[in-house]
Each structure stands twice: as C-alpha cells, then as structure tokens.
Design a protein around this motif. Structure first.
Motif: not given
Length: 253
Positions: A112-138
C-alpha cells in the motif's frame, strides 16, 4: 472483667448493625500536565542512558548504500520510483526464500502507498533510513490466489487510481481511466490459474479495504519483516537509482 467483655461485645454488635452507606462516584477530574523540551532533564538518568543512546545512534547511522537522488511517494501518479524500489526489493529478497520452501515462485507483489512512511534522501542510505521508511513490524506473507481473485485486486488498483507499489503486474488504463490491459509476466491473467501474491500481514487481514486476499487456497508466512527486507536489499546494493516506469500507466490518447 465481665464488664469489659460485655462492653466489647456491645460495641461489636452496634458496629455490625450499622447500615453502611452505598458509595457512588460523582465526579472525575483530570489535570493536564504539559510535557515539552523546556522540562529540565535529570542528570542521573541522562548519564545512565547516554552510552545506550550513543550505541543506538551509531548503529542507526551506519551507512548501507547510496541514493543517486531524493525519492518520495509523491513523484508519480500511478507508480513512483520509491514504490517501485519497495515492491521490487520485496520480490527480489523474498522469492528465493519462498522458492526454497515451496518450489514455486512469487508472481506479483502488492503493497500500500500509505505503508511507505518516509522518503529516501540523496546521499548515504543508513539503517535509520529503513526504520523511517518502514517503522512498523509488518511481515511478508505470500498468498495463493486464483486469477479471478487477482482480477479483484486489479479492480481495486484501477478504482483507487493511486500509486500502490506493485511488481510483476502491469496495468494500462485508457484515457478515461478504464482498464485497457492487465498482465502478469507479460501474459493475460487467467481466471482458473493459481498465482502467488506477496503482500504484508496488515493488508492480508483487510487493511486499506483490501478484502480480496480472502478466501484463498494457502497463506505462507515468510517470517521476514519488511524493514529487514529493505535493510538486506540496501546492504547488497551499492547504489540505488529507481525510476518511474510503465508498470502502471494511463494512456493520453
């Protein structure tokens, strides 16, 4: 002695004979206690949690990959670069597990479109990025559906006219927004054929009005959190550069 005993018995009798009044709640009062950054921190507590916070931040800020551009779920009408990456990563990471367990392959992915909870910024992708995009435990589940039910999934996508992440499925709308063509792996959807659809447990249970996943022949739990799927995908992908493509489009003429 007898007098004292008599007096004690008399007092007990009187107390026992007294009718207790029935208690009744008449009012509840609440007090608003504002919490803000103006509250002073407790130095002892801060000193205690400091090493844990520093360790957590170090883990969350560890670099996994690199993004060529900034990607948001608003960068397309019917499909987006980040949504395509999301669905393709699920297919790429989950299918080998599903195939090893069942000998079968995932035909399509839908989230679902709403399941993506954040954006990916230009530059380094970190572990935090994944948690921001998907904060749920699905977690990922794979559902065995007949083509007739997959067509209900298609009807949902057409009616919602929104960039829900999909992979393996291609939809073409005419200029009025009606369905012109739907295909899986380049082939028309067959009503009697069995297809294996990957989604998450929230949508499988009817989230976002997606009631077409039930009834079904079989449900396979992959025991694979979507956040972990993204983490694994970023770790093995040095640079990401997803694009808006033709997997879900509307013709202009």
């Amino acid at each position: 002695m007898k007098l004292k005993l008599f007096s004690l018995l008399l007092a007990i009798t009187i107390l026992a004979s007294c009718k207790q009044e029935k208690q009744q709640l008449v009012k509840i009062e609440g007090v608003l206690i504002p919490i803000s950054d103006s509250l002073e921190a407790n130095p002892e507590i801060e000193d205690y949690i400091k090493p844990y916070r520093e360790h957590l931040n170090k883990e969350l800020d560890s670099v996994l990959s690199y993004s060529k551009e900034t990607y948001t779920k608003k960068d397309g009408d019917l499909n987006t670069a980040i949504g395509n990456l999301f669905a393709d990563a699920i297919l790429e990471q989950t299918n080998p597990i599903f195939n090893k367990r069942t000998g079968k392959n995932i035909d399509l992915v839908m989230f679902n479109h709403g399941g993506i909870r954040s954006h990916i910024s230009k530059g380094n992708i970190t572990t935090r990025t994944a948690y921001e995009i998907m904060p749920f435990e699905n977690k990922v589940v794979v559902i065995s559906l007949k083509g007739s039910q997959v067509n209900k999934l298609v009807e949902y996508l057409v009616s919602r006219h929104r960039a829900h992440p999909i992979s393996g499925l291609k939809l073409v709308l005419d200029k009025e927004g009606g369905l012109k063509k739907a295909s899986i792996h380049g082939e028309p959807i067959e009503d009697a054929k069995t297809y294996y659809v990957a989604t998450n447990d929230y949508l499988y249970n009817g989230g976002d009005g997606m009631d077409f996943f039930k009834p079904n022949d079989t449900v396979y739990s992959m025991d694979y959190k979507i956040r972990n799927v993204l983490l694994d995908y970023f770790i093995k992908t040095d640079t990401i550069a997803p694009v808006v493509d033709d997997r879900f489009i509307q013709l202009e003429k």
